[in-house]
Design a protein around this motif. Sequence first.
Motif, PDB file in Angstrom:
ATOM      1  N   GLU A  79       0.818  -1.209   0.000  1.00 16.65           N
ATOM      2  CA  GLU A  79       0.000   0.000   0.000  1.00 16.65           C
ATOM      3  C   GLU A  79       0.856   1.264   0.000  1.00 16.65           C
ATOM      4  OE1 GLU A  79      -3.762   1.821   2.444  1.00 16.65           O
ATOM      5  OE2 GLU A  79      -3.285  -0.299   2.599  1.00 16.65           O
ATOM      6  N   TRP A  80       1.997   1.210   0.658  1.00 15.41           N
ATOM      7  CA  TRP A  80       2.887   2.363   0.749  1.00 15.41           C
ATOM      8  C   TRP A  80       4.239   2.004   0.168  1.00 15.41           C
ATOM      9  CZ3 TRP A  80       0.138   6.441   1.996  1.00 15.41           C
ATOM     10  CH2 TRP A  80      -0.977   6.291   2.796  1.00 15.41           C
ATOM     11  N   GLY A  81       4.951   3.009  -0.296  1.00 18.58           N
ATOM     12  CA  GLY A  81       6.310   2.794  -0.775  1.00 18.58           C
ATOM     13  C   GLY A  81       6.439   3.036  -2.255  1.00 18.58           C
ATOM     14  N   GLY A  82       7.609   2.806  -2.754  1.00 22.92           N
ATOM     15  CA  GLY A  82       7.904   3.041  -4.153  1.00 22.92           C
ATOM     16  C   GLY A  82       8.268   4.491  -4.397  1.00 22.92           C
ATOM     17  N   VAL A  83       8.942   4.725  -5.491  1.00 19.57           N
ATOM     18  CA  VAL A  83       9.338   6.070  -5.900  1.00 19.57           C
ATOM     19  C   VAL A  83       8.607   6.390  -7.197  1.00 19.57           C
ATOM     20  CG1 VAL A  83      11.272   7.509  -6.644  1.00 19.57           C
ATOM     21  CG2 VAL A  83      11.601   5.814  -4.845  1.00 19.57           C
ATOM     22  N   GLY A  84       7.827   7.464  -7.190  1.00 18.55           N
ATOM     23  CA  GLY A  84       7.071   7.859  -8.376  1.00 18.55           C
ATOM     24  C   GLY A  84       7.953   8.549  -9.401  1.00 18.55           C
ATOM     25  N   ILE A  85       7.755   8.208 -10.675  1.00 18.17           N
ATOM     26  CA  ILE A  85       8.499   8.807 -11.787  1.00 18.17           C
ATOM     27  C   ILE A  85       7.489   9.314 -12.799  1.00 18.17           C
ATOM     28  CG2 ILE A  85      10.112   8.384 -13.664  1.00 18.17           C
ATOM     29  CD1 ILE A  85      11.274   6.125 -12.018  1.00 18.17           C
ATOM     30  N   ASP A  86       7.611  10.573 -13.176  1.00 18.98           N
ATOM     31  CA  ASP A  86       6.716  11.166 -14.162  1.00 18.98           C
ATOM     32  C   ASP A  86       7.202  10.793 -15.558  1.00 18.98           C
ATOM     33  OD1 ASP A  86       4.736  12.705 -15.348  1.00 18.98           O
ATOM     34  OD2 ASP A  86       5.950  14.532 -15.288  1.00 18.98           O
ATOM     35  N   VAL A  87       6.394  10.064 -16.302  1.00 23.69           N
ATOM     36  CA  VAL A  87       6.755   9.653 -17.661  1.00 23.69           C
ATOM     37  C   VAL A  87       5.748  10.211 -18.658  1.00 23.69           C
ATOM     38  CG1 VAL A  87       8.041   7.597 -17.020  1.00 23.69           C
ATOM     39  CG2 VAL A  87       5.583   7.434 -17.338  1.00 23.69           C
ATOM     40  N   SER A  88       5.291  11.428 -18.405  1.00 24.29           N
ATOM     41  CA  SER A  88       4.298  12.063 -19.263  1.00 24.29           C
ATOM     42  C   SER A  88       4.865  12.258 -20.664  1.00 24.29           C
ATOM     43  CB  SER A  88       3.894  13.417 -18.695  1.00 24.29           C
ATOM     44  OG  SER A  88       3.355  13.255 -17.417  1.00 24.29           O
ATOM     45  N   SER A  89       4.006  12.077 -21.657  1.00 21.56           N
ATOM     46  CA  SER A  89       4.390  12.330 -23.040  1.00 21.56           C
ATOM     47  C   SER A  89       3.270  13.103 -23.706  1.00 21.56           C
ATOM     48  CB  SER A  89       4.649  11.022 -23.784  1.00 21.56           C
ATOM     49  OG  SER A  89       3.481  10.244 -23.836  1.00 21.56           O
ATOM     50  N   GLY A  90       3.627  14.208 -24.316  1.00 24.76           N
ATOM     51  CA  GLY A  90       2.604  15.049 -24.935  1.00 24.76           C
ATOM     52  C   GLY A  90       1.676  15.588 -23.878  1.00 24.76           C
ATOM     53  N   GLY A  91       0.371  15.387 -24.050  1.00 24.96           N
ATOM     54  CA  GLY A  91      -0.607  15.861 -23.079  1.00 24.96           C
ATOM     55  C   GLY A  91      -0.996  14.808 -22.071  1.00 24.96           C
ATOM     56  N   ASP A  92      -0.531  13.567 -22.254  1.00 25.90           N
ATOM     57  CA  ASP A  92      -0.892  12.489 -21.330  1.00 25.90           C
ATOM     58  C   ASP A  92      -0.041  12.574 -20.076  1.00 25.90           C
ATOM     59  OD1 ASP A  92      -2.614  11.595 -23.256  1.00 25.90           O
ATOM     60  OD2 ASP A  92      -1.202  10.120 -24.068  1.00 25.90           O
ATOM     61  N   LYS A  93      -0.706  12.592 -18.915  1.00 24.42           N
ATOM     62  CA  LYS A  93       0.016  12.602 -17.647  1.00 24.42           C
ATOM     63  C   LYS A  93       0.033  11.176 -17.120  1.00 24.42           C
ATOM     64  CE  LYS A  93       0.254  14.791 -13.179  1.00 24.42           C
ATOM     65  NZ  LYS A  93      -0.373  15.695 -12.222  1.00 24.42           N
TER      66      LYS A  93
END
Length: 109
Positions: A79-93
């Motif tokens: 439920e908790w943990g991990g490191v978030g990485i933003d991999v947005s491309s174009g307009g998709d978040k």
Amino acid sequence: LFPVTPLLIMLRVAARQLAKKYQPLGTRVLIARDVQKTQTDAGILIPEASTKKLNEGNVVAIGPEVETIKVGNKVLLPEWGGVGIDVSSGGDKEQQWLFKAEDILAIIE
């Protein structure tokens, strides 16, 4: 041959950024979490506050030391943990998550 213009250089850089991929190191695993439904089949919108974060995802990439998990596996996450990485491309978040392989709870078959 076409002349190299600043616009062409900018387009090449943008194309490289869109194709950016991450390769986890060691025993880390890159996960794309499943997306929670925000609307019922009947069209009723579900408030974000009343939805629970899904603890399932698909393996996108694995580090070289990972032996038990394969790319494409559906896994159960803590439920908790991990490191978030933003991999947005174009307009998709979009956001993907890095976890240590030993933190992954199960492989879902």
